[in-house]
Write a protein that holds these residues in place. Structure first.
Motif, PDB file in Angstrom:
ATOM      1  N   GLN A  75       0.819  -1.212   0.000  1.00  0.00           N
ATOM      2  CA  GLN A  75       0.000   0.000   0.000  1.00  0.00           C
ATOM      3  C   GLN A  75       0.852   1.260   0.000  1.00  0.00           C
ATOM      4  N   ALA A  76       2.073   1.151   0.527  1.00  0.00           N
ATOM      5  CA  ALA A  76       2.962   2.318   0.557  1.00  0.00           C
ATOM      6  C   ALA A  76       3.644   2.571  -0.772  1.00  0.00           C
ATOM      7  N   CYS A  77       3.640   1.601  -1.645  1.00  0.00           N
ATOM      8  CA  CYS A  77       4.295   1.763  -2.948  1.00  0.00           C
ATOM      9  C   CYS A  77       3.425   2.646  -3.839  1.00  0.00           C
ATOM     10  N   GLU A  78       3.941   3.789  -4.204  1.00  0.00           N
ATOM     11  CA  GLU A  78       3.225   4.718  -5.080  1.00  0.00           C
ATOM     12  C   GLU A  78       4.130   5.053  -6.255  1.00  0.00           C
ATOM     13  N   SER A  79       4.184   4.154  -7.219  1.00  0.00           N
ATOM     14  CA  SER A  79       5.033   4.393  -8.382  1.00  0.00           C
ATOM     15  C   SER A  79       4.477   5.555  -9.190  1.00  0.00           C
ATOM     16  N   THR A  80       5.325   6.141 -10.024  1.00  0.00           N
ATOM     17  CA  THR A  80       4.949   7.309 -10.811  1.00  0.00           C
ATOM     18  C   THR A  80       3.709   7.025 -11.653  1.00  0.00           C
TER      19      THR A  80
END
Length: 785
Positions: A463-468
């Motif tokens: 959930q913390a992964c916010e790729s471009t």
């Protein structure tokens, strides 16, 4: 469009003078303010040099502004007139011979519409004020922006703020004074704001509201210009010379005295030009003020404000450019997050592949500790998983008591039950294995809890992964969450099965030949040593307590098991031994011989009567004696020393084997979780996402943008356009500032290049040097004072 108003024939034109910062840079700042104002409140915090006019109600603020413009355009009256901040941008423009309409005004809320009739400008200010602040004296901090372009003004930006009032009237709230002061402070606390503090001459300057609030925002007085109005209505025999010279309330930028039009002059339609001519004659003819003519008059005020404002602009220009460049970079970065509008299938394929790859890379980077957005405030990602393993799981197992929930009574029952119909001659194997399996089973829950904690942490990482670009597509975000949830659920099952198998393996085969296992011989040896040392302590305690009473035999055995002598009991007497019918004491000899080949020394055992003797005794007993019914639960009445030794041996064996199993579990469970869950996810997540989500039939659904994202992209694009315009505007004058700065450093006097405020009577510049007679009068006045 209103009726065109043409300048009067007697209105002078500005003399031709060399270009200065004021004539080139101040219009640029005005244009910059227009550009920033187009963004609403988004860029309102960018500090731009400007002049704010403050003063009490009816102090003459509006008259000063109208005199600077040379036109009647502000609402006037006896009550509060300025009820909204008016941002007035004055733009000096050369008169165009082909265009008779040389003066006009334009409102920010009416872009493209020019007002040539200044009466219409006044009516529009009133209408716009009433639209927001109401019709009954209410106030608002919502600005009105007005630009006036004329050949008869100097370049500057002024903000007319509501006058400070004491008593609420009309629809004004009870705290109207506090609200107006807060509104004023919000403008003048800016370090780039020049404060024009307007105070009437017919009141005590030491109690001036304008100077008081200016002092709060500018304690040093380095950016405050004092304006003393109504000099012509002071009591006869008095003058404001001490005020103008800064002897009462000193200000670094000094004071300027002016003469305003009275309300009677306004009612009689006395023009600004006539008022300026009267002001000039008043100061020239006055026996005191003609000696300080450089501190008197609207032309001097305009020149002084122009000079101070340009100095501030020159000083703050580098910081302003740096701020704009920083905002531009931030806007570009934000726009990069929102990306471009995706339309074609090829673009959809490319952006989806890029997002999925970036998401997988970010996931692995967070686990491996290689994330670019690494936190410096708390543990995250793989560091948290490592902490769970070492500082929670391993530590918890280390703190587990091998014999927890296993009492001496439990061990005694297990030993007796395993003996069946016979007395225990050896420490049996079965109760040891039963008891140690029970203790090994206690390791199952912490192991599965550790798996659950790691599973939850992987969910948090995902959930913390916010790729471009991922923020743009909420549908894609939801699908990725669903995929990784199912993926982790599937990966957790073999890990859970492996942990279950590890526990069952340890329980299924008790390896008593393990090199680290204590063994029966060692256990018996330690038990006997413990019994001997405990008995010695008990004997010592018996001697010490012989005068206080007897110590029961059972209590002594329990004290030996606990390793602590029983306090307050006397030693055991010989009467405690069972006495046989022949009068001999009953003694019992027992042998400890464990399943592992250990044999203990013979201590003694009671003599066993023959069945015939026992039967003979029964026959001589009364025929009325009957056996009592046995209880449903049978417990031994007392514990012998033999049994105590057996319990100690069993405890030692359980503890030794539990330690072996515990070390195995501490090592193998983290390995199982890492192999089946964590590393498996790192290796296969990207392929799984591609297999499930990369399909043309899903492109439209997955890449559907949120309305909020579309709106934010549009807003950011507009903001970026505004910022680029602002940067370009400042870049246009950079070279002019640098060249002028070099000229200034070479010793040129910048003040001689300032554009002069036009002489409204004969066209000559009012900024000319004082005549020798005026200088003489000024020196004479100073000597007298």
């Amino acid at each position: 469009m209103g009726e065109a108003v043409y300048p009067n024939n007697d209105m002078p034109t500005l003399p031709t003078t060399p270009t200065t910062i004021g004539s080139s840079l101040i219009p640029v700042i005005n244009k910059l303010q227009d550009i920033l104002a187009s963004s609403g409140t988004e860029l309102s915090d960018i500090s731009v040099p400007q002049v704010a006019v403050v003063g009490s109600q009816s102090s003459g603020k509006s008259s000063v502004l109208e005199a600077l413009v040379g036109r009647d355009f502000l609402p006037r009256g006896c009550d509060i007139c300025t009820r909204r901040p008016l941002v007035l941008m004055l733009e000096n423009r050369h008169p165009n011979s082909d265009d008779d309409r040389s003066e006009w005004g334009e409102f920010r809320h009416l872009p493209g519409r020019r007002f040539y009739n200044f009466s219409q400008i006044c009516r529009e200010i009133q209408a716009e004020t009433e639209r927001v602040a109401g019709c009954n004296k209410g106030v608002s901090d919502n600005q009105i922006r007005l630009k006036i372009s004329s050949p008869n003004v100097l370049n500057m930006t002024l903000i007319d703020l509501p006058g400070i009032t004491k008593v609420p009237v009309g629809d004004q709230p009870s705290d109207i004074e506090a609200r107006i002061r807060t509104m004023i402070m919000a403008h003048i606390k800016n370090e780039n704001c020049i404060i024009l503090a307007v105070s009437p001459a017919n009141s005590d300057l030491a109690t001036s509201d304008a100077l008081q609030i200016a002092k709060l925002a500018d304690p040093t007085g380095s950016r405050t210009v004092g304006v003393i109005t109504k000099l012509d209505i002071m009591d006869r025999g008095t003058n404001a010379c001490n005020f103008l010279l800064g002897r009462v309330v000193p200000l670094k930028l000094g004071y300027i005295g002016v003469v305003n039009r009275s309300q009677e002059d306004i009612n009689k339609s006395r023009s600004i030009q006539e008022a300026l001519a009267y002001e000039k004659r008043f100061f020239l003819d006055h026996p005191v003020y003609n000696g300080v003519s450089d501190r008197c008059g609207i032309p001097q005020l305009a020149k002084k404000l122009n000079q101070i404002l340009e100095e501030h602009i020159r000083r703050d220009l580098p910081c302003l450019k740096a701020e704009l460049n920083s905002r531009t970079r931030a806007a570009m970065k934000e726009l990069q997050i929102y990306g471009e509008i995706v339309e074609s299938k090829a673009e959809q394929r490319a952006i989806l592949l890029d997002i999925l790859r970036g998401y997988s890379d970010d996931f692995s980077a967070m686990i491996d500790g290689k994330s670019q957005d690494m936190s410096t405030k708390e543990l995250c990602g793989g560091a948290r998983i490592h902490y769970f393993f070492q500082s929670m799981f391993v530590k918890h197992l280390e703190e587990m008591d091998p014999c927890e929930c296993l009492t001496d009574e439990d061990i005694a029952y297990a030993l007796k039950n395993s003996s069946g119909l016979r007395n225990v001659l050896f420490v049996p194997e079965v109760p040891f294995e039963v008891l140690v399996r029970r203790q090994i089973a206690r390791l199952s829950d912490p192991c599965h809890q550790c798996l659950r904690v790691v599973y939850d942490e992987l969910i948090k990482i995902s959930q913390a992964c916010e790729s471009t670009g991922l923020k743009r597509f909420p549908s894609l975000r939801r699908h990725i969450n669903e995929v990784i949830q199912k993926f982790l659920d599937a990966a957790a099952k073999p890990a859970e099965a492996m942990i279950k198998n590890l526990i069952e393996m340890e329980m299924d085969y008790i390896n008593s030949s393990h090199p680290s296992f204590i063994g029966g011989n060692k256990a018996v040896e330690l038990a006997v040593q413990q019994m001997r040392s405990s008995k010695e302590r008990v004997d010592i305690e018996r001697v010490l307590t012989s005068e206080k009473g007897q110590i029961p035999r059972t209590a002594a055995v329990i004290s030996i098991l606990n390793g602590v002598p029983n306090q307050g009991n006397c030693p055991q007497s010989n009467n405690e031994r069972p006495v046989l019918p022949d009068g001999s004491s009953s003694t019992r000899t027992w042998v400890i011989s464990s399943i592992f080949g250990s044999r203990a020394s013979s201590i003694g055992s009671p003599a066993i009567q023959s069945p015939g003797e026992t039967l003979h005794e029964v026959k001589h007993m009364s025929s009325t004696t009957q056996l009592t019914e046995p209880p449903s639960i049978l417990r031994p009445l007392e514990m012998s020393e033999n049994e105590a030794t057996e319990i100690i041996v069993t405890k030692l064996l359980v503890q030794s084997y539990f330690d072996i199993v515990r070390k195995n579990i501490q090592d193998l469970v983290p390995k199982a979780i890492m192999h089946f869950l964590v590393n498996h996810t790192k290796r296969n997540l990207h392929n799984t996402l591609i297999q499930i989500l990369y399909g043309e039939n899903l492109f439209e659904e997955l890449l559907q943008e949120q309305d909020e994202v579309v709106a934010r992209r549009k807003h950011t694009q507009e903001m970026l356009h505004v910022l680029r315009q602002a940067v370009k505007t400042l870049d246009e004058v950079g070279s002019d500032v640098e060249s002028l700065h070099r000229t200034t450093n070479s010793g040129a006097d910048a003040s001689t290049r300032l554009t002069s405020f036009p002489d409204i009577t004969n066209g000559r510049s009012s900024s000319s040097s004082l005549s020798s007679s005026s200088k003489h009068r000024a020196r004479k006045l100073r000597n007298v004072e």
